[in-house]
Design an enzyme around this catalytic site. Structure first.
Site: not given
Ligand code: 13P
Length: 261
Positions: A9, A11, A95, A97, A167, A173, A213
Site C-alpha cells: 500500500n 499510500k 483502511h 486511515e 491491521e 506506521g 509495521s
Molecule cells: P505500515 O506497514 O507502514 O505500518 O502500514 C501498514 C498499512 O497501513 C498497510 O495498509
C-alpha cells in the site's frame, strides 16, 4: 496450498517518475520469485503508469479506495469501472486511515465491497482495533463487528472472493508490529467467523493478510503462523529493496512450514 500474497500500500507517496522508478526496481527484483502473489497499490494518479510497467509481469495492480457508484456527480471520486479501466484487479477498502480521517463507516465500506465484487475487483477489506480498544480487551468484539457489518448481505460465493487484512491500528506506521502470536490469534478468530458464517470451503479459501509495521526481518515469523496468508505492507513497500526482501522472505513459507492446516 495457497501462495503467500504480499500487497504494497503505497499510500499518498510518489510522483509518476518516482513511481515508475520504484516499480521497475521491484519488477527486476521479484521476477524470479514464482511462489508469491504480488500486488502493488499506488496512488490514483500513478495507476495508469504502473499498469503499463507491469503489463508483462505477474505483479498485479490494486487501488487504495473507490466509490461504490459506477458513475455520477461525485466530485473527486473514482469508480470501480474506472479502476477496471486501468486494469486494477484489487482494491483496498476500509483502511483505518479512511475510517479515521475520512469518517468511513462499516455501512459505507459494505456498499464498496459489494460494488467491487460486482465489477470483479478483489476487495482487500481492512479490519482492526485501536490501542484503546485492545487495552480495554475489546479487540475481538471490534473486529467481529467490522467483519459482520462490512460483509453484510454477501453470499458465501461472494465472500470467497474477498481478501481480509487484519491491521491493528496501533501497529500501523508505529514500528510496533503485533507479535506473531497476537496476529495468529486474531487471524484464527477471523477464520472461525468465516467457517461458521460462510462454510469451511470459504474459510479455507479466503486470504487473511496481516498489516502493521511489516518489515523484512519480521515477515518470516508472521508467515510461519498457519492462519497468516500474507501481508499488507505500508512504509516498507515504498522502499524497493525492503519490499523485494519481504516478498522473498514470505515466499519461503511453503518450504518452512509445509504441514499447516
Ligand atoms: P505500515 O506497514 O507502514 O505500518 O502500514 C501498514 C498499512 O497501513 C498497510 O495498509
Amino acid at each position: 496450498m495457497k501462495h503467500p500474497l504480499i500487497a504494497g500500500n503505497w499510500k499518498m507517496f510518489k510522483t509518476i517518475p518516482e513511481t515508475v522508478n520504484l516499480i521497475n526496481i521491484i519488477k527486476a527484483g521479484v521476477h524470479k520469485i514464482t511462489d508469491c502473489d504480488i500486488v502493488v497499490c499506488p496512488a490514483f494518479t500513478t495507476l495508469a503508469a504502473v499498469s503499463k510497467e507491469i503489463e508483462d509481469t505477474k505483479i498485479e495492480l490494486g487501488a487504495q479506495n473507490m466509490h461504490y457508484e459506477t458513475e455520477g456527480a461525485f466530485t473527486g471520486e473514482i469508480s470501480p469501472l474506472m479502476l477496471k479501466d486501468v486494469r486494477c484487479r484489487y482494491v483496498i477498502l476500509g483502511h483505518s486511515e479512511r475510517r479515521q480521517h475520512f469518517k468511513e463507516t462499516d455501512e459505507l465500506i459494505n456498499k464498496k465491497v459489494m460494488a467491487a465484487l460486482k465489477y470483479n475487483l478483489v476487495p482487500i477489506l481492512c479490519v482492526g482495533e485501536t490501542l484503546e480498544e485492545r487495552e480495554a480487551r475489546h479487540a475481538f468484539e471490534v473486529v467481529k463487528q467490522q467483519f459482520d457489518r462490512c460483509l453484510k448481505n454477501l453470499k458465501a460465493e461472494e465472500v470467497a472472493r474477498v481478501v481480509i487484512a487484519y491491521e491493528p491500528v496501533w501497529a500501523i506506521g508505529t514500528g510496533k508490529t503485533a507479535t506473531p502470536e497476537q496476529a495468529e490469534q486474531m487471524h484464527s478468530y477471523i477464520r472461525r467467523l468465516l467457517n461458521e458464517q460462510f462454510g469451511e470451503e470459504v474459510g479455507e479459501k479466503v486470504y487473511i493478510l496481516y498489516g502493521g509495521s511489516v518489515k523484512p526481518d519480521n515477515i518470516a515469523q508472521l508467515m510461519a503462523k498457519p492462519n497468516v496468508d500474507g501481508a499488507l505492507v505500508g512504509g516498507a513497500s515504498i522502499k524497493a529493496e525492503s519490499f523485494i526482501q519481504i516478498v522473498s522472505n514470505a515466499s519461503s513459507k511453503e518450504a518452512a512450514n509445509a504441514p499447516n492446516r
